[in-house]
Design a protein around this motif. Structure first.
Motif, mmCIF file in Angstrom:
data_model
loop_
_atom_site.group_PDB
_atom_site.id
_atom_site.type_symbol
_atom_site.label_atom_id
_atom_site.label_comp_id
_atom_site.label_asym_id
_atom_site.label_seq_id
_atom_site.Cartn_x
_atom_site.Cartn_y
_atom_site.Cartn_z
ATOM 1 N N GLN A 1 11.909 -0.134 0.124
ATOM 2 C CA GLN A 1 12.066 -0.957 1.237
ATOM 3 C C GLN A 1 12.695 -0.109 2.597
ATOM 4 O OE1 GLN A 1 10.601 -3.988 2.012
ATOM 5 N NE2 GLN A 1 11.001 -3.730 4.169
ATOM 6 N N ALA A 2 13.602 0.451 2.200
ATOM 7 C CA ALA A 2 14.407 1.520 3.220
ATOM 8 C C ALA A 2 13.410 2.548 3.673
ATOM 9 C CB ALA A 2 15.748 2.102 2.524
ATOM 10 N N LEU A 3 12.678 3.220 2.806
ATOM 11 C CA LEU A 3 11.636 4.122 3.158
ATOM 12 C C LEU A 3 10.560 3.723 3.788
ATOM 13 C CD1 LEU A 3 11.887 6.088 -0.299
ATOM 14 C CD2 LEU A 3 12.475 6.820 1.861
ATOM 15 N N TRP A 4 10.250 2.353 3.417
ATOM 16 C CA TRP A 4 8.947 1.605 4.304
ATOM 17 C C TRP A 4 9.540 1.520 5.749
ATOM 18 C CZ3 TRP A 4 4.399 0.925 5.525
ATOM 19 C CH2 TRP A 4 3.901 -0.320 6.192
ATOM 20 N N GLU A 5 10.618 1.077 5.872
ATOM 21 C CA GLU A 5 11.425 0.810 7.138
ATOM 22 C C GLU A 5 11.622 2.226 8.185
ATOM 23 O OE1 GLU A 5 15.239 -1.285 6.818
ATOM 24 O OE2 GLU A 5 13.813 -2.893 5.959
ATOM 25 N N TYR A 6 11.875 2.996 7.427
ATOM 26 C CA TYR A 6 11.749 4.554 8.016
ATOM 27 C C TYR A 6 10.616 5.207 8.246
ATOM 28 C CZ TYR A 6 12.634 9.573 8.676
ATOM 29 O OH TYR A 6 12.775 10.761 9.475
ATOM 30 N N TYR A 7 9.716 4.868 7.454
ATOM 31 C CA TYR A 7 8.241 5.137 7.826
ATOM 32 C C TYR A 7 7.617 4.573 8.949
ATOM 33 C CZ TYR A 7 3.219 5.533 6.945
ATOM 34 O OH TYR A 7 1.941 6.080 7.128
ATOM 35 N N GLN A 8 7.876 3.164 8.963
ATOM 36 C CA GLN A 8 7.540 2.279 10.278
ATOM 37 C C GLN A 8 8.151 2.878 11.664
ATOM 38 O OE1 GLN A 8 8.308 -1.479 8.392
ATOM 39 N NE2 GLN A 8 6.269 -1.998 9.257
ATOM 40 N N GLN A 9 9.460 3.313 11.578
ATOM 41 C CA GLN A 9 10.144 3.801 12.632
ATOM 42 C C GLN A 9 9.438 4.958 13.172
ATOM 43 O OE1 GLN A 9 14.226 3.867 11.589
ATOM 44 N NE2 GLN A 9 14.625 1.676 11.752
ATOM 45 N N ALA A 10 9.152 6.063 12.084
ATOM 46 C CA ALA A 10 8.483 7.486 12.567
ATOM 47 C C ALA A 10 7.155 7.036 13.087
ATOM 48 C CB ALA A 10 8.629 8.042 11.189
ATOM 49 N N GLN A 11 6.416 6.169 12.625
ATOM 50 C CA GLN A 11 5.106 5.899 13.024
ATOM 51 C C GLN A 11 5.278 5.557 14.769
ATOM 52 O OE1 GLN A 11 3.511 2.661 10.573
ATOM 53 N NE2 GLN A 11 1.776 4.095 10.164
ATOM 54 N N LYS A 12 6.329 4.521 14.900
ATOM 55 C CA LYS A 12 6.318 4.148 16.282
ATOM 56 C C LYS A 12 6.718 5.377 17.055
ATOM 57 C CE LYS A 12 7.670 -0.565 15.293
ATOM 58 N NZ LYS A 12 8.799 -1.485 15.134
ATOM 59 N N GLN A 13 7.900 6.219 16.773
ATOM 60 C CA GLN A 13 8.291 7.688 17.396
ATOM 61 C C GLN A 13 7.284 8.220 17.685
ATOM 62 O OE1 GLN A 13 11.265 9.642 15.336
ATOM 63 N NE2 GLN A 13 11.338 11.189 16.747
ATOM 64 N N PHE A 14 6.455 8.433 16.802
ATOM 65 C CA PHE A 14 5.138 9.542 17.073
ATOM 66 C C PHE A 14 3.875 8.910 17.488
ATOM 67 C CE2 PHE A 14 8.170 11.573 14.168
ATOM 68 C CZ PHE A 14 8.446 12.662 14.907
ATOM 69 N N ASP B 1 0.881 -1.196 0.027
ATOM 70 C CA ASP B 1 0.008 0.043 0.042
ATOM 71 C C ASP B 1 0.881 1.298 -0.048
ATOM 72 O OD1 ASP B 1 -2.304 1.514 0.118
ATOM 73 O OD2 ASP B 1 -2.526 1.661 2.119
ATOM 74 N N PHE B 2 1.812 1.230 0.790
ATOM 75 C CA PHE B 2 2.756 2.262 1.030
ATOM 76 C C PHE B 2 3.359 2.431 -0.497
ATOM 77 C CE2 PHE B 2 7.188 3.835 2.194
ATOM 78 C CZ PHE B 2 6.886 4.963 2.679
ATOM 79 N N ASN B 3 3.906 1.506 -1.054
ATOM 80 C CA ASN B 3 4.734 1.580 -2.316
ATOM 81 C C ASN B 3 3.766 2.156 -3.140
ATOM 82 O OD1 ASN B 3 7.314 1.413 -3.927
ATOM 83 N ND2 ASN B 3 6.174 -0.486 -4.598
ATOM 84 N N ASN B 4 2.730 1.448 -3.509
ATOM 85 C CA ASN B 4 1.664 1.602 -4.677
ATOM 86 C C ASN B 4 0.875 3.097 -4.563
ATOM 87 O OD1 ASN B 4 2.770 -0.685 -5.943
ATOM 88 N ND2 ASN B 4 0.838 -1.939 -4.742
ATOM 89 N N ASN B 5 0.692 3.410 -3.304
ATOM 90 C CA ASN B 5 -0.265 4.570 -3.277
ATOM 91 C C ASN B 5 0.367 5.844 -2.473
ATOM 92 O OD1 ASN B 5 -2.673 3.116 -4.270
ATOM 93 N ND2 ASN B 5 -2.305 1.860 -2.518
ATOM 94 N N PHE B 6 1.716 5.673 -2.150
ATOM 95 C CA PHE B 6 2.353 6.911 -1.866
ATOM 96 C C PHE B 6 3.825 7.263 -2.392
ATOM 97 C CE2 PHE B 6 5.372 8.759 1.271
ATOM 98 C CZ PHE B 6 4.573 9.966 1.744
ATOM 99 N N LEU B 7 4.522 6.225 -2.336
ATOM 100 C CA LEU B 7 5.896 6.370 -3.200
ATOM 101 C C LEU B 7 5.775 6.489 -4.644
ATOM 102 C CD1 LEU B 7 8.288 3.851 -1.186
ATOM 103 C CD2 LEU B 7 7.946 6.380 -0.933
ATOM 104 N N ILE B 8 5.196 5.774 -5.194
ATOM 105 C CA ILE B 8 5.250 5.611 -6.712
ATOM 106 C C ILE B 8 4.212 6.923 -7.332
ATOM 107 C CG2 ILE B 8 4.195 4.483 -8.781
ATOM 108 C CD1 ILE B 8 5.010 1.794 -7.436
ATOM 109 N N PRO B 9 3.086 7.564 -6.694
ATOM 110 C CA PRO B 9 2.478 8.579 -7.079
ATOM 111 C C PRO B 9 3.504 9.788 -6.951
ATOM 112 C CG PRO B 9 1.010 7.157 -6.006
ATOM 113 C CD PRO B 9 2.519 6.499 -5.480
ATOM 114 N N LEU B 10 4.147 9.873 -5.783
ATOM 115 C CA LEU B 10 5.012 11.133 -5.569
ATOM 116 C C LEU B 10 6.207 11.063 -6.131
ATOM 117 C CD1 LEU B 10 4.249 11.500 -1.786
ATOM 118 C CD2 LEU B 10 3.157 12.769 -3.924
#
Length: 106
Positions: free
Chosen positions: A90-103, A56-65
């Motif tokens: 994959q690296a951006l997904w991991e960063y995104y997940q870390q940010a979700q936990k942080q916030f 979902d992140f890749n297809n609906n966030f990264l690719i459109p942007l």
């Protein structure tokens, strides 16, 4: 070399267009955030949406942007812009997940 500036690495023409559209008076953090959100929305991406799967992140966030931000990968993993390098999805997904936990976003 690049003329990109700010938190979202706006190119001068992009900034000029979006800041005029929104009536932004400065290049401060709040203005940059408003402009970044406007550019995302213009690509059909809801900046407030929470993504729960890599696909979902890749297809609906990264690719459109990818056409908006050179460091985001297209479906083939490359930058939309020749000569630019893109981060790995994959690296951006991991960063995104870390940010979700942080916030505290679930």
């Amino acid at each position: 070399n690049s003329a990109a500036a700010g938190a979202y690495q706006f190119m001068p023409n992009t900034w000029r267009g979006v800041s005029e559209k929104l009536g932004l008076q400065n290049f401060g953090p709040e203005s940059q955030e408003m402009a970044g959100r406007e550019l995302a929305a213009g690509r059909g991406v809801n900046p407030d949406r929470v993504y729960t799967s890599f696909e979902d992140f890749n297809n609906n966030f990264l690719i459109p942007l990818a056409p908006e931000w050179a460091s985001l990968p297209k479906a083939d993993g490359n930058s939309y812009y020749p000569g630019q390098s893109a981060k790995s999805a994959q690296a951006l997904w991991e960063y995104y997940q870390q940010a979700q936990k942080q916030f505290g976003v679930n």
